[in-house]
Scaffold this active site. Structure first.
Site, mmCIF file in Angstrom:
data_model
loop_
_atom_site.group_PDB
_atom_site.id
_atom_site.type_symbol
_atom_site.label_atom_id
_atom_site.label_comp_id
_atom_site.label_asym_id
_atom_site.label_seq_id
_atom_site.Cartn_x
_atom_site.Cartn_y
_atom_site.Cartn_z
ATOM 1 N N LYS A 273 -9.111 20.180 -11.871
ATOM 2 C CA LYS A 273 -9.384 19.735 -13.241
ATOM 3 C C LYS A 273 -8.176 19.066 -13.902
ATOM 4 O O LYS A 273 -8.316 18.081 -14.624
ATOM 5 C CB LYS A 273 -9.831 20.951 -14.068
ATOM 6 C CG LYS A 273 -10.661 20.576 -15.262
ATOM 7 C CD LYS A 273 -11.612 21.672 -15.636
ATOM 8 C CE LYS A 273 -11.163 22.404 -16.871
ATOM 9 N NZ LYS A 273 -12.001 23.570 -17.157
ATOM 10 N N TYR B 235 -16.285 3.752 2.705
ATOM 11 C CA TYR B 235 -16.977 2.689 3.451
ATOM 12 C C TYR B 235 -17.173 3.034 4.923
ATOM 13 O O TYR B 235 -17.670 2.230 5.700
ATOM 14 C CB TYR B 235 -16.241 1.346 3.307
ATOM 15 C CG TYR B 235 -14.796 1.378 3.734
ATOM 16 C CD1 TYR B 235 -14.437 1.245 5.065
ATOM 17 C CD2 TYR B 235 -13.792 1.576 2.797
ATOM 18 C CE1 TYR B 235 -13.108 1.297 5.457
ATOM 19 C CE2 TYR B 235 -12.464 1.626 3.177
ATOM 20 C CZ TYR B 235 -12.134 1.485 4.508
ATOM 21 O OH TYR B 235 -10.823 1.541 4.895
ATOM 22 N N GLU C 183 -0.149 -8.207 -16.467
ATOM 23 C CA GLU C 183 -0.606 -7.220 -17.450
ATOM 24 C C GLU C 183 -1.282 -5.996 -16.809
ATOM 25 O O GLU C 183 -1.010 -4.856 -17.179
ATOM 26 C CB GLU C 183 -1.596 -7.951 -18.375
ATOM 27 C CG GLU C 183 -2.013 -7.210 -19.592
ATOM 28 C CD GLU C 183 -3.308 -7.797 -20.146
ATOM 29 O OE1 GLU C 183 -3.640 -8.952 -19.817
ATOM 30 O OE2 GLU C 183 -3.978 -7.080 -20.909
ATOM 31 N N LYS D 40 3.455 1.451 -3.757
ATOM 32 C CA LYS D 40 2.830 0.718 -4.871
ATOM 33 C C LYS D 40 3.589 0.821 -6.196
ATOM 34 O O LYS D 40 3.519 -0.077 -7.021
ATOM 35 C CB LYS D 40 1.389 1.212 -5.091
ATOM 36 C CG LYS D 40 0.422 0.729 -4.033
ATOM 37 C CD LYS D 40 -1.000 1.114 -4.404
ATOM 38 C CE LYS D 40 -1.953 0.704 -3.309
ATOM 39 N NZ LYS D 40 -3.356 0.861 -3.693
ATOM 40 N N GLY E 169 -5.698 8.198 -6.917
ATOM 41 C CA GLY E 169 -5.195 6.868 -7.263
ATOM 42 C C GLY E 169 -6.304 5.861 -7.524
ATOM 43 O O GLY E 169 -6.250 5.103 -8.502
ATOM 44 N N THR F 126 0.839 -1.188 0.000
ATOM 45 C CA THR F 126 0.000 0.000 0.000
ATOM 46 C C THR F 126 0.882 1.248 0.000
ATOM 47 O O THR F 126 2.111 1.174 -0.120
ATOM 48 C CB THR F 126 -1.019 -0.038 1.163
ATOM 49 O OG1 THR F 126 -1.939 1.031 0.990
ATOM 50 C CG2 THR F 126 -0.371 0.062 2.535
#
Ligand code: ATR
Length: 283
Positions: A158, A228, A83, A71, A134, A67
């Site tokens: 933007k 969540y 891939e 990453k 991300g 994490t």
């Protein structure tokens, strides 16, 4: 299950990791599925990344999650990447295959799998992505890979949505990509089929904030929220009140976690059992 000399070890490396739910997700799943394995979280600073990977190899740790902030940097220490990890330029899952470390990325795949399991088709759908961080990038790019043909990305800043749209246009020229800000005109997004909030708007403690008013959407839009905590964000609550179908962040979180487990164990693992257990707990 007791720890013994055959117990397999999986782990998370990142910084900070103290709030991660990954140990709970995997230890519960291992226990319920009678798998002799445990999952730990290790707080690894940037300067210790290389030595921790050497340690993982030397100890024969079977697999791990990666994490923030590792990453991308992890890739140079891996033997190969698959891939989708290549496409995203980032790895969140590593499998130890006979001493070789192979990188994967389940960040976007988790969301696609939630949709598939709910029989929601994405082909020819108008996707509205809210956010350009991300998570928004991973989900948008994997959606493009899966064959969507239209996506609009709205973000406070933007420039960040333009970056993702340009990346999608370069890698998937058939996808029509547009961008805007969070105050986008109602007409511009009134054809949304699937809306996904990938910002932290509505996250505890700011539970009364809305990324966009769901009343803008047609009555068959599916509204998804990566947040969540709370389980039912205001974005989802208002959507449900006006009759829209919703998908919550817990489903996406657990799907991407259990997809890692499926890569490690090479078998299907019940995701709903873990989701139901989490729904009963106080997050
Ligand atoms: P993640 O890895 O979870 O995607 P991130 O990369 O930090 O996290 O991205 C956070 C996203 O939430 C971004 O789209 C961010 O908007 P900016 O690009 O303008 O920063 C968005 N976000 C966070 N707080 C916000 C707020 N209060 N209002 C609007 N957007 C917000």
């Amino acid at each position: 299950m007791q720890i013994d000399s055959n117990t397999k070890l999986y782990c998370l490396i990142g910084h900070p990791i103290s709030k991660s739910l990954s140990p709970d997700i995997h230890n519960y799943s291992f226990e319920q599925n009678n798998i002799n394995a445990k999952y730990m979280a290790f707080d690894v600073l940037e300067e210790n990344l290389e030595s921790s990977i050497k340690g993982i190899k030397a100890l024969g740790i079977n697999g791990f999650n990666v994490t923030i902030p590792h990453k991308v940097n992890i890739i140079k220490y891996l033997d190969d990447i698959d891939e989708e990890a290549k496409l995203l330029g980032a790895v969140n899952t590593v499998k130890n295959v006979n001493g070789k470390l192979i990188g994967f990325n389940t960040d976007g795949r988790g969301f696609i799998q939630v949709l598939k399991d709910k029989n929601i088709k994405i082909k020819d759908k108008n996707i509205l992505m809210i956010g350009a961080g991300g998570a928004a990038r991973a989900i948008s790019i994997i959606l493009a890979k899966e064959g969507i043909n239209k996506i609009k990305i709205l973000n406070r800043t933007k420039e960040k949505s333009i970056e993702i749209i340009n990346e999608i246009k370069e890698k998937f020229p058939n996808v029509i990509g547009t961008y805007g800000t969070l105050s986008e005109n109602r007409e511009e997004i009134s054809d949304t089929d699937i809306a996904i909030n990938c910002t932290s708007i509505g996250m505890y403690p700011d539970v009364n904030c809305l990324p966009i008013d769901p009343n803008i959407f047609p009555n068959d839009t599916i509204v998804c929220d990566i947040v969540y905590k709370p389980l039912l964000t205001k974005f989802l609550k208002v959507s449900q009140e006006i009759g829209l179908d919703t998908i919550g962040g817990l489903d996406m979180l657990i799907y991407q976690g259990i997809l890692s487990e499926e890569i490690w164990l090479e078998k299907n693992v019940d995701k709903n059992m873990v989701i139901n257990w989490f729904k009963k707990r106080k997050l």
